[in-house]
Scaffold this motif. Structure first.
Motif, mmCIF file in Angstrom:
data_model
loop_
_atom_site.group_PDB
_atom_site.id
_atom_site.type_symbol
_atom_site.label_atom_id
_atom_site.label_comp_id
_atom_site.label_asym_id
_atom_site.label_seq_id
_atom_site.Cartn_x
_atom_site.Cartn_y
_atom_site.Cartn_z
ATOM 1 N N ARG A 1 -3.529 0.922 -3.721
ATOM 2 C CA ARG A 1 -3.005 -0.430 -3.856
ATOM 3 C C ARG A 1 -1.857 -0.372 -4.865
ATOM 4 O O ARG A 1 -2.029 0.127 -5.985
ATOM 5 C CB ARG A 1 -4.082 -1.385 -4.358
ATOM 6 C CG ARG A 1 -5.241 -1.599 -3.393
ATOM 7 C CD ARG A 1 -6.218 -2.594 -3.958
ATOM 8 N NE ARG A 1 -7.397 -2.695 -3.120
ATOM 9 C CZ ARG A 1 -7.507 -3.504 -2.068
ATOM 10 N NH1 ARG A 1 -6.490 -4.306 -1.758
ATOM 11 N NH2 ARG A 1 -8.605 -3.529 -1.348
ATOM 12 N N LEU B 1 -10.051 1.105 2.021
ATOM 13 C CA LEU B 1 -9.476 0.503 0.822
ATOM 14 C C LEU B 1 -9.836 -0.980 0.748
ATOM 15 O O LEU B 1 -10.248 -1.487 -0.306
ATOM 16 C CB LEU B 1 -7.959 0.692 0.853
ATOM 17 C CG LEU B 1 -7.170 0.440 -0.422
ATOM 18 C CD1 LEU B 1 -7.347 1.593 -1.405
ATOM 19 C CD2 LEU B 1 -5.688 0.262 -0.096
ATOM 20 N N ASN C 1 -7.884 3.278 -4.857
ATOM 21 C CA ASN C 1 -7.398 4.508 -4.255
ATOM 22 C C ASN C 1 -8.483 5.081 -3.362
ATOM 23 O O ASN C 1 -9.670 5.059 -3.732
ATOM 24 C CB ASN C 1 -7.011 5.527 -5.340
ATOM 25 C CG ASN C 1 -6.392 6.788 -4.766
ATOM 26 O OD1 ASN C 1 -5.898 6.799 -3.637
ATOM 27 N ND2 ASN C 1 -6.391 7.854 -5.544
ATOM 28 N N VAL C 2 -8.083 5.593 -2.212
ATOM 29 C CA VAL C 2 -9.005 6.210 -1.258
ATOM 30 C C VAL C 2 -8.445 7.573 -0.865
ATOM 31 O O VAL C 2 -7.247 7.713 -0.613
ATOM 32 C CB VAL C 2 -9.181 5.340 0.005
ATOM 33 C CG1 VAL C 2 -9.951 6.101 1.090
ATOM 34 C CG2 VAL C 2 -9.910 4.048 -0.336
ATOM 35 N N ILE D 1 0.860 -1.182 0.000
ATOM 36 C CA ILE D 1 0.000 0.000 0.000
ATOM 37 C C ILE D 1 0.893 1.227 0.000
ATOM 38 O O ILE D 1 1.845 1.325 0.773
ATOM 39 C CB ILE D 1 -0.948 0.010 1.212
ATOM 40 C CG1 ILE D 1 -1.935 -1.160 1.101
ATOM 41 C CG2 ILE D 1 -1.703 1.333 1.312
ATOM 42 C CD1 ILE D 1 -2.825 -1.336 2.305
#
Length: 331
Positions: free
Chosen positions: A157, A100, A107-108, A78
């Protein structure tokens, strides 16, 4: 974290990251650009104090060119993009990674809350936090959690980031939006999680704000030239505003010189300028956190600087492309 001339902010930003309450392993990779202040000295001291802090050289000034080598040097599945001009809440990483995993996103991102220390910086922050200033993006407000067009900073990720090729070093501003567009095109989800909070320290002078927003508008136009209708309509508004105000000012000058008699209807051309002035007045009355006439004048000045600088840069970019336009407000 890309670093360029961040002496006043770097140590606080780094310490908020190292103090995250996330229980897993973490590291912080600083991409050191050609700073002219004490940023590199501060970074070396922080790395000597904590082995989780690692340094990589970043000879270019541009953010995307620093993010890619920093990401490549990191070792975990990550990747969390952070900013030396920002401070994370203690639960940022923990809540972001939970979202996530829960949402299966690539993507967050969360909310960017601008803050200021002096009267001008506070006025600029009010513009950032208001829909009358930047508007549009969920991360500038308190929207609901859900799929998003883009994300502020980002918790990625690695496999998704690698699959789309990372940041495009040819895009000098708006690199976040462009990367998230490619993620969405590839079938990945970009997720907005309002529980995530980041304090952002904007530029502290109107001159620096103008330079920043001119560059941002220019490179937004580059993205419009590249991606066309995939850009939201709101990105065209500042450019149209500048054209409308320019038309009003030309009409006003010609009318004052007698070249446009009132009977010809030239006064109608003043409508864009009059409506914009009215809009700024309404915004100044509605934006919270102001104390007295001075704050209101500074708020108006910050909004006008944002709008006209961004719009002028956008028109420049549409006509001429990005060229050598860079954000020199921190150089």
């Amino acid at each position: 974290m890309p670093v360029l001339n961040e002496e006043p902010f770097l140590e606080s930003a780094v310490r908020t990251i190292l103090a995250q309450d996330y229980a897993g392993e973490k590291e912080l990779v600083l991409a050191l650009g050609p700073s002219r202040d004490r940023s590199d000295d501060i970074a070396r001291r922080l790395a000597a104090e904590d082995p989780r802090v690692r340094l990589v050289p970043h000879p270019e000034r541009d953010i995307p060119a620093g993010l890619n080598p920093a990401g490549a040097a990191s070792r975990h599945p990550i990747v969390v993009r952070v900013d030396a001009h920002s401070e994370l809440t203690p639960d940022y990483t923990r809540l972001g990674i939970a979202a996530l995993q829960r949402e299966g996103a690539a993507n967050v991102g969360g909310i960017m809350r601008a803050a200021g220390r002096g009267p001008v910086q506070r006025a600029i922050a009010r513009g950032y936090n208001s829909p009358f200033g930047l508007g549009g993006g969920a991360y500038h407000g308190d929207g609901r959690a859900g799929p998003a067009e883009s994300a502020y900073l980002g918790i990625f990720r690695r496999e998704a980031l690698d699959a789309v090729g990372g940041y495009d070093p040819a895009i000098l501003r708006g690199e976040d939006w462009e990367l998230n567009l490619r993620l969405r095109r590839a079938g990945y989800t970009v997720w907005f999680e309002p529980a995530l909070g980041v304090t952002y320290w904007p530029r502290a002078s109107l001159g620096d704000l103008a330079r920043q927003f001119f560059a941002t508008g220019t490179w937004r136009a580059v993205l419009v030239r590249r991606y066309g209708r995939e850009n939201p309509w709101r990105f065209f508004v500042p450019g149209a505003l500048v054209l409308g105000i320019a038309t009003s000012l030309v009409a006003l000058a010609l009318g004052a010189l007698g070249f446009l008699p009132l009977a010809s209807g030239w006064a109608v051309l003043l409508a864009p300028l009059a409506l914009y002035a009215l809009g700024i007045a309404v915004a100044v009355l509605r934006i919270p956190g102001q104390r007295g006439a001075r704050d209101r004048v500074l708020t108006a000045a910050a909004l006008v600087t944002m709008h006209l600088s961004w719009g002028s840069g956008f028109l420049r970019g549409i006509l001429l492309g990005g060229g050598r336009v860079v954000d020199r407000s921190r150089i």
